[in-house]
Design an enzyme around this catalytic site. Structure first.
Site, PDB file in Angstrom:
ATOM      1  N   GLY A   1      31.045  14.204  13.091  1.00 27.12           N
ATOM      2  CA  GLY A   1      30.085  13.408  13.847  1.00 27.12           C
ATOM      3  C   GLY A   1      29.435  14.127  14.996  1.00 27.12           C
ATOM      4  O   GLY A   1      28.582  13.566  15.661  1.00 27.12           O
ATOM      5  N   CYS A   2      29.869  15.364  15.293  1.00 32.90           N
ATOM      6  CA  CYS A   2      29.252  16.147  16.369  1.00 32.90           C
ATOM      7  C   CYS A   2      29.362  15.441  17.705  1.00 32.90           C
ATOM      8  O   CYS A   2      28.496  15.526  18.559  1.00 32.90           O
ATOM      9  CB  CYS A   2      27.789  16.453  16.065  1.00 32.90           C
ATOM     10  SG  CYS A   2      27.549  17.282  14.494  1.00 32.90           S
ATOM     11  N   GLY A   3      30.447  14.689  17.900  1.00 35.90           N
ATOM     12  CA  GLY A   3      30.621  13.988  19.168  1.00 35.90           C
ATOM     13  C   GLY A   3      32.047  13.536  19.313  1.00 35.90           C
ATOM     14  O   GLY A   3      32.976  14.290  19.096  1.00 35.90           O
TER      15      GLY A   3
END
Length: 259
Positions: free
Chosen positions: A103-105
């Site tokens: 999710g890059c987060g």
């Protein structure tokens, strides 16, 4: 307020020129469960109660709406805080092994999710035609006004083959799915005859959320990863991806797509 106005310098054939833009809002949402911090998600701040409960449901902290005795969302100076109280012990026998998701987060995936959910088999009775798949994808795009304004969000919707029921948008595709999950969970919405249509890449953590809520059909305008394809085939999810204006890929279908 889901976006803010800024003036930037845009470079082009004529050099730099002042340009007004809209930038999507990003705010931390800290989820507290029985007084203990679970996670901080980065989101637009829209529908925080659905997002918080959807995350807890997706990660197996709660399994029944009746377990939730109180739900409060407070706005602090630099974040939102969702305080959830339950009558059960959500931490009992909990394996807190985490893996970094795609999710890059602040996406998280607790270790027992894959092992537990992959044993599940979805048998929801819903039938959809190719024309309906393409029509729903078009409607999702048409409703994506925040994306049009900011180019900074993902969109998801809970649908029947002929109608879009809930539309959610957020900076993360995980959040958009969790908001749908949370609303269905809190409002006791039957999902065994529903579908989720999304704009995000279908990685394994997205498919796990869909399986846990019990939605039998997942459709995305983006592609699916190999792990999610394998999970769809194990769990019986109809998985459709790479939806374009007149075509799409069927990764798995146990008979829900009508010719």
């Amino acid at each position: 307020m889901d976006s803010l106005s800024y003036e930037v310098k845009q470079y082009g054939p004529n050099g730099f020129t002042p340009t007004p833009i809209r930038s999507i809002r990003e705010v931390p949402l800290t989820i507290m469960l029985n007084g203990r911090e679970v996670v901080t998600l980065l989101c637009t701040g829209k529908h925080p109660e659905y997002l918080a409960v959807g995350f807890l449901k997706s990660d197996a902290f709660v399994s029944d709406p009746d377990q939730i005795t109180d739900l409060t969302v407070r706005e602090q100076e630099d974040r939102l805080v969702a305080e959830v109280e339950t009558c059960n012990d959500p931490w009992k026998n909990r394996v807190m092994e985490r893996s970094i998701t795609s999710g890059c987060g602040k996406g998280t995936n607790f270790g027992r999710n894959v092992t537990t959910i992959s044993r599940r088999r979805l048998s929801g009775d819903v039938r959809v035609t190719p024309e309906q798949v393409l029509s729903l994808a078009r409607e999702l795009h048409e409703r994506s006004t925040l994306y049009t304004a900011t180019r900074g969000c993902h969109n998801s919707s809970l649908c029947t083959p002929t109608e879009m029921l809930f539309f959610r948008e957020d900076i993360g595709r995980h959040n958009a799915i969790d908001m749908i999950c949370g609303q269905c969970f809190l409002e006791d919405v039957s999902v065994d005859d529903k579908m989720i249509v999304s704009t995000g890449r279908v990685a394994s953590e997205i498919l796990l959320k869909v399986v846990r809520i019990g939605v039998p059909v997942m459709i995305s305008t983006a592609v699916a990863t190999s792990f999610s394809v394998e999970l769809a085939r194990k769990t019986g999810v109809t998985l459709i991806g790479n939806v374009k204006h007149d075509s799409f890929w069927v990764y798995n279908d146990p008979g829900r797509i009508q010719d």
